[in-house]
Design an enzyme around this catalytic site. Structure first.
Site, mmCIF file in Angstrom:
data_model
loop_
_atom_site.group_PDB
_atom_site.id
_atom_site.type_symbol
_atom_site.label_atom_id
_atom_site.label_comp_id
_atom_site.label_asym_id
_atom_site.label_seq_id
_atom_site.Cartn_x
_atom_site.Cartn_y
_atom_site.Cartn_z
ATOM 1 C CG HIS A 209 -14.235 -62.946 -18.478
ATOM 2 N ND1 HIS A 209 -14.968 -62.983 -17.320
ATOM 3 C CD2 HIS A 209 -14.958 -63.628 -19.395
ATOM 4 C CE1 HIS A 209 -16.082 -63.642 -17.526
ATOM 5 N NE2 HIS A 209 -16.103 -64.048 -18.760
ATOM 6 C CD GLU A 454 -14.959 -85.065 -9.711
ATOM 7 O OE1 GLU A 454 -14.323 -84.203 -10.316
ATOM 8 O OE2 GLU A 454 -16.163 -84.943 -9.423
ATOM 9 C CG ASP A 478 -11.178 -82.198 -9.069
ATOM 10 O OD1 ASP A 478 -10.310 -81.310 -8.899
ATOM 11 O OD2 ASP A 478 -12.395 -81.956 -9.048
ATOM 12 C CB CYS A 525 -14.411 -84.899 -19.308
ATOM 13 S SG CYS A 525 -14.817 -85.260 -17.591
#
Length: 596
Positions: A209, A454, A478, A525
């Site tokens: 974060h 994937e 992946d 993606c």
């Protein structure tokens, strides 16, 4: 001079040094250092008597209540931040408040005080360690980074128990560069970009974060710079290069002048890239390439539309399940998806069903599962949904309802066989019948159903899978990991992670060819999609849809607009004849060099 002697000499105060880290927020900041003197907090550990556990628990509860007040106060201050940053901080601090109310952290500390007779500070420390350990096996960087939230809340509790003071940055000279061992997301969120030039830390990574906050505030930042604080003093001149991931301490005048020019160039480049946002994504020979955005959180929609994303190519729905003890019901998921679909105003939203396993979920579900032997290969993603039909049915029902309000597509993660697709279609049809019987409006026809490619098994089964679905989405992260048996999170083997490995490219080529034969669209993606170095190769292999982090979209669009699709195809053919990834990289570099 021996290496150790050179290092010691370079660590003297006022000496020039260069530190390498991870550039988590692009840009160049130049200014005087402000060194945060934090140091490791010594957490006392001692036993309390059985008769004193109630008093110790009460002391802990007082620290929790104080932490709640502090977080609420931070939220009030954060509301004054720029729009996107205010939303980011608000979401983060809401998660912190949730952790301070009946969470696993709170219950665990209470138990350790009462059962193990630990003092409160040690109990907090021990419970943070246990939670971090349980998260350590995650292979999802985003979810693994949530450990940082738990640590931050824990540190706040320990500081309150020890009555340690906080450090504010509001009175620093304009343009100051913060150097610290570690910065919390809350500390970062409340930095005023008009006063703080940037920051660098010893600890931290790109998915946390703190990094997200830096990007939201457009603060150049480098994290993970080992040795950063050795020999540095407040007032030393610092350059934070968030593009290259470097920190220069006390740079010579020539380098400083060079960096000032580079900073001017970078600002000019940002303006040029911004001008691309409104231009079409077409190659020089007129082929359209759809560029869409990956979204971790609904708050990122504005970032996606601002850079001209043609849709949401991957919406990770895991955010609905994190940092909470219960599971989101159908209504909550529907409302969240409906708002997102409406905000995209007709552009497609591809929502992926839950892509995590029982070990990573909210407490309400994780209690039903044992400890996985290998989370990456175990009960996760669509396997979990098919084992727990209620979980999958709730998500599908929400998606069917949200699809009434715009174009929503359903994406299934980690599909390996046609049997799994068949089962999901049966569940989808059952959910649709149930909603119709209830008189609930749903999309008609049903939303398009696609699958992630994937794992190698799915790629090699692409011809069999394609007739059963409406689209493919290749998840290169992946796919590379599973093809090469490489865990990117394991620093001992991470260097073997290779997007240009011939086996990986062959699987991408195989998938795109199967999609073309079956007349269904295929997108990429994973991180390869957002790296302009790979754009020409992916397009040459037949991909026409790329989905990426919004910040990368202008860079990829520039590359798309610079290339000729027919030439990209010819180059891809030559590359696919190679058997060495080094040779492949060299050929690709040559092509990219021509494109500029």
């Amino acid at each position: 001079m021996q290496r150790t002697d050179r290092y010691r000499a370079a660590s003297q105060p006022g000496q020039e040094r260069v530190l390498r880290g991870v550039g988590v927020s692009a840009g160049i900041a130049i200014g005087p250092a402000h060194v945060v003197e934090s140091g490791a907090v010594q957490v006392p550990e001692y036993s309390v008597s059985a008769t004193d556990t109630d008093a110790e628990t009460a002391r802990f509860h007082a620290a929790v209540e104080k932490a709640r007040r502090q977080v609420r106060k931070l939220k009030a201050k954060a509301a004054a931040l720029p729009d996107a940053a205010a939303e980011d901080v608000g979401f983060l601090l809401e998660a912190h408040l949730a952790m301070l109310t009946g969470s696993r952290l709170i219950r665990g500390v209470e138990r350790r005080i009462q059962d193990e007779l630990l003092n409160a500070e040690a109990a907090v420390q021990a419970e943070i360690g246990a939670i971090a350990q349980s998260f350590s096996s995650m292979d999802d960087a985003y979810l693994a980074a949530r450990v940082a939230d738990v640590r931050e809340v824990g540190r706040r509790l320990i500081r309150n128990l020890l009555e340690s003071p906080y450090q504010a940055f509001s009175l620093l000279p304009e343009g100051s560069i913060i150097l610290a061992e570690e910065l919390t997301p809350a500390d970062t969120a409340l930095m005023d970009p008009r006063r703080i030039g940037g920051f660098a830390t010893v600890l931290g990574g790109a998915e946390g974060h703190t990094a997200i906050m830096a990007r939201a505030l457009n603060l150049p930042a480098v994290l993970g710079a080992a040795g950063l604080l050795q020999g540095v003093q407040s007032g030393d001149m610092v350059v934070v290069d968030g593009i290259a991931g470097r920190v220069h301490l006390n740079p010579p005048a020539e380098l400083l002048a060079e960096y000032r020019l580079r900073r001017d160039d970078w600002l000019a480049e940002r303006k040029r890239l911004k001008s691309l946002c409104a231009l079409p994504s077409v190659t020089r020979d007129g082929a359209h390439v759809s560029l869409q955005a990956n979204l971790e959180l609904p708050r990122d929609v504005d970032s996606a539309t601002e850079v001209g994303a043609e849709g949401i190519g991957l919406l990770r729905t895991e955010f609905l399940y994190m940092n909470r003890e219960d599971l989101p019901d159908e209504e909550e998921q529907y409302e969240t998806l409906r708002c997102l679909v409406e905000r995209m105003d007709g552009r497609p939203v591809t929502a992926r069903t839950l892509d995590i396993g029982g070990e990573k979920l909210a407490g309400a579900l994780s209690r039903h599962f044992g400890e996985p032997a290998n989370p990456a290969l175990g009960l996760r993603a669509i396997r979990l949904g098919l084992l727990e039909p209620k979980l999958l049915e709730t998500q599908l029902a929400a998606m069917l309802r949200a699809a009434v309000h715009g174009r929503l597509r359903i994406l299934l993660p980690m599909i390996c066989s046609v049997g799994e697709v068949r089962q999901v279609r049966e569940v989808l049809a059952r959910v649709a019948r149930r909603l119709r019987r209830r008189g609930v409006p749903i999309a008609n026809p049903l939303p398009e159903l696609g699958i992630m490619i994937e794992v190698p098994g799915a790629a090699l089964s692409a011809d069999a899978l394609a007739p059963m679905v409406d689209f493919f989405a290749i998840g290169t992260n992946d796919l590379i990991q599973y093809t090469l048996a490489i865990d990117r999170g394991d620093e001992q083997v991470a260097h073997l992670y290779d997007p240009l490995h011939p086996a990986v490219l062959r699987l991408v080529q195989f998938t795109t060819a199967a999609a073309r034969r079956n007349n269904i669209p295929v997108s990429v993606c994973g991180e390869m999609a957002g790296d302009p170095r790979y754009a020409a190769l992916l397009l040459g292999l037949g991909v026409r849809d790329l989905s990426m982090a919004p910040g990368n979209l202008p860079l990829v669009k520039r590359r798309v607009r610079s290339l000729d699709l027919a030439e990209a195809g010819r180059r891809a053919e030559i590359i696919m004849q190679q058997s060495d990834s080094g040779r492949i990289a060299a050929l690709l570099d040559d092509f990219n060099g021509i494109l500029g």
